[in-house]
Motif scaffolding. Structure first.
Motif, PDB file in Angstrom:
ATOM      1  N   VAL A  17      82.617 108.580  18.819  1.00  0.00           N
ATOM      2  CA  VAL A  17      82.983 109.981  19.065  1.00  0.00           C
ATOM      3  C   VAL A  17      83.717 110.066  20.406  1.00  0.00           C
ATOM      4  O   VAL A  17      83.245 109.539  21.407  1.00  0.00           O
ATOM      5  N   GLY A  66      88.993 108.071  22.243  1.00  0.00           N
ATOM      6  CA  GLY A  66      90.093 107.924  23.206  1.00  0.00           C
ATOM      7  C   GLY A  66      91.093 106.887  22.719  1.00  0.00           C
ATOM      8  O   GLY A  66      91.510 106.896  21.552  1.00  0.00           O
ATOM      9  N   GLU A  76      86.070 101.113  23.798  1.00  0.00           N
ATOM     10  CA  GLU A  76      84.763 100.572  23.386  1.00  0.00           C
ATOM     11  C   GLU A  76      84.802 100.086  21.935  1.00  0.00           C
ATOM     12  O   GLU A  76      84.180  99.089  21.577  1.00  0.00           O
ATOM     13  N   PRO A  80      89.909 114.210  19.123  1.00  0.00           N
ATOM     14  CA  PRO A  80      90.732 115.421  18.955  1.00  0.00           C
ATOM     15  C   PRO A  80      92.173 115.270  19.422  1.00  0.00           C
ATOM     16  O   PRO A  80      93.057 115.984  18.916  1.00  0.00           O
ATOM     17  N   MET A 105      96.058 110.307  21.975  1.00  0.00           N
ATOM     18  CA  MET A 105      95.031 109.304  22.327  1.00  0.00           C
ATOM     19  C   MET A 105      94.706 108.487  21.057  1.00  0.00           C
ATOM     20  O   MET A 105      94.606 107.252  21.115  1.00  0.00           O
ATOM     21  N   TYR A 114      87.503 117.003  15.621  1.00  0.00           N
ATOM     22  CA  TYR A 114      86.141 116.941  16.167  1.00  0.00           C
ATOM     23  C   TYR A 114      85.192 116.449  15.070  1.00  0.00           C
ATOM     24  O   TYR A 114      85.567 116.382  13.884  1.00  0.00           O
ATOM     25  N   PHE A 136      81.340 107.852  24.757  1.00  0.00           N
ATOM     26  CA  PHE A 136      81.529 107.398  26.139  1.00  0.00           C
ATOM     27  C   PHE A 136      82.427 108.355  26.903  1.00  0.00           C
ATOM     28  O   PHE A 136      83.608 108.543  26.575  1.00  0.00           O
ATOM     29  N   VAL A 169      82.337 111.675  27.196  1.00  0.00           N
ATOM     30  CA  VAL A 169      82.766 112.803  26.362  1.00  0.00           C
ATOM     31  C   VAL A 169      81.907 114.044  26.625  1.00  0.00           C
ATOM     32  O   VAL A 169      82.437 115.111  26.965  1.00  0.00           O
ATOM     33  N   PHE A 203      82.202 116.841  29.392  1.00  0.00           N
ATOM     34  CA  PHE A 203      83.196 117.930  29.414  1.00  0.00           C
ATOM     35  C   PHE A 203      82.649 119.220  28.794  1.00  0.00           C
ATOM     36  O   PHE A 203      83.345 120.229  28.770  1.00  0.00           O
ATOM     37  N   ILE A 204      81.440 119.147  28.257  1.00  0.00           N
ATOM     38  CA  ILE A 204      80.840 120.346  27.648  1.00  0.00           C
ATOM     39  C   ILE A 204      79.916 120.969  28.695  1.00  0.00           C
ATOM     40  O   ILE A 204      78.829 120.465  28.976  1.00  0.00           O
TER      41      ILE A 204
HETATM   42  C1  LIG Z   1      87.376 110.319  29.261  1.00  0.00           C
HETATM   43  S1  LIG Z   1      87.984 110.058  27.656  1.00  0.00           S
HETATM   44  C2  LIG Z   1      87.021 108.644  27.185  1.00  0.00           C
HETATM   45  C3  LIG Z   1      87.644 107.888  26.034  1.00  0.00           C
HETATM   46  C4  LIG Z   1      86.859 106.630  25.625  1.00  0.00           C
HETATM   47  N1  LIG Z   1      85.560 106.994  25.080  1.00  0.00           N
HETATM   48  C5  LIG Z   1      86.704 105.705  26.801  1.00  0.00           C
HETATM   49  O1  LIG Z   1      85.595 105.598  27.355  1.00  0.00           O
HETATM   50  O2  LIG Z   1      87.712 105.079  27.159  1.00  0.00           O
HETATM   51  C6  LIG Z   1      87.204 111.371  26.724  1.00  0.00           C
HETATM   52  C7  LIG Z   1      87.756 111.490  25.301  1.00  0.00           C
HETATM   53  O3  LIG Z   1      86.920 112.394  24.565  1.00  0.00           O
HETATM   54  C8  LIG Z   1      87.722 113.269  23.803  1.00  0.00           C
HETATM   55  N2  LIG Z   1      86.931 114.500  23.615  1.00  0.00           N
HETATM   56  C9  LIG Z   1      86.773 115.533  24.467  1.00  0.00           C
HETATM   57  N3  LIG Z   1      85.922 116.451  23.945  1.00  0.00           N
HETATM   58  C10 LIG Z   1      85.510 115.967  22.749  1.00  0.00           C
HETATM   59  C11 LIG Z   1      84.603 116.430  21.742  1.00  0.00           C
HETATM   60  N4  LIG Z   1      83.951 117.592  21.869  1.00  0.00           N
HETATM   61  N5  LIG Z   1      84.422 115.664  20.640  1.00  0.00           N
HETATM   62  C12 LIG Z   1      85.065 114.482  20.507  1.00  0.00           C
HETATM   63  N6  LIG Z   1      85.940 113.997  21.426  1.00  0.00           N
HETATM   64  C13 LIG Z   1      86.153 114.718  22.538  1.00  0.00           C
HETATM   65  C14 LIG Z   1      88.982 113.438  24.639  1.00  0.00           C
HETATM   66  O4  LIG Z   1      90.089 113.873  23.852  1.00  0.00           O
HETATM   67  C15 LIG Z   1      89.155 112.058  25.244  1.00  0.00           C
HETATM   68  O5  LIG Z   1      89.973 111.223  24.472  1.00  0.00           O
END
Ligand SMILES: C[S@@+](CC[C@H](N)C(=O)[O-])C[C@H]1O[C@@H](n2cnc3c(N)ncnc32)[C@H](O)[C@@H]1O
Length: 236
Positions: free
Chosen positions: A51, A54, A58, A76, A80, A103, A119, A121, A124-125
């Protein structure tokens, strides 16, 4: 920042995301190294839900380490996810991956997964009950004994240690190809758009989302990671 703004931010970052963070590789590699052992007892044909995949960092690490596993990347940001797909093709693992732009709630019903990763993610909530709901959606997609590995920035931002640790963390990031302007934008985002909570609080939110006691298995700077099994009361 709302979901559309966050998506737009990652849309813009996609092209340079991996090169931007190359110098943080020792941290990510440490996290992935530990993750291998967290997931080591999964079946040889395990199905893994990634989930917020990105650019697939991972996912690709796990796919290279466990050649029989299949992956579903949920992301989303289209740009990416495009990078994730290209990297999976370059690593010759794309045949073992499904890619879902969107999502988790819009991922079609599929058989439950053995494990999930999330990881960097959930941080941001900002709303705690929405964050718990995010974990709950993951729990719902797992087999009864499924495992979640979750990583987030975490710290007690009201502690005396936090500003000192943040200073070190800024130095770590400034070594990671970031300009002074980029760095100051990230610091503003930390204060405004990233829910950096004390580790025990993040773990409690995971638990309230339907997981048994989260076990913190990694910390490097602000990055913390936990694993937790889906709560047994949810089991069929
Ligand atoms: C900081 S990046 C990390 C990407 C990857 N997991 C890594 O560690 O390299 C956060 C990712 O989460 C996605 N994202 C943000 N909110 C999300 C949500 N509610 N559900 C799924 N993905 C989400 C973003 O679009 C982004 O690609």
């Amino acid at each position: 920042m709302d979901q559309d703004q966050l998506k737009a931010l990652f849309d813009q970052q996609a092209e340079h995301y991996d090169t931007q963070w190359t110098k943080m590789a020792p941290i990510n590699n440490g996290l992935y190294f530990l993750l291998e052992s967290v997931f080591a007892e999964l079946p040889t044909d395990a199905r893994i839900l990634c989930v917020g995949a990105g650019t697939g960092r991972e996912l690709i690490h796990l796919a290279n380490t466990f050649p029989g596993w299949h992956f579903t990347a949920v992301e989303p940001s289209g740009p990416m996810l495009d990078v994730c797909r290209q990297s999976a093709e370059a690593a010759s693992i794309a045949a073992r991956c499904s890619f879902h732009e969107g999502y988790l709630h819009s991922l079609p019903e599929v058989a439950p997964f053995d494990a999930a990763t999330s990881f960097l993610v959930s941080q941001f909530i900002l709303d705690k009950s929405a964050r718990s709901g995010f974990f709950n959606e993951i729990a719902t997609r797992l087999k009864p004994s499924g495992i979640l590995a979750n990583a987030d920035l975490a710290s007690d931002t009201s502690s005396a240690e936090y500003p000192l640790l943040l200073e070190v963390w800024q130095r770590v990031m400034s070594g990671a190809n970031l300009s002074a302007e980029d760095l100051s934008k990230i610091m503003e985002a930390y204060a405004r758009d990233v829910a950096i909570l004390p580790p025990t609080e993040t773990a409690a939110i995971m638990q309230s989302g339907g997981f048994e006691t989260p076990v913190q298995f990694f910390q490097s700077g602000l990055i913390h990671a936990w694993f937790a099994r889906r709560h047994s009361e949810r089991a069929a």
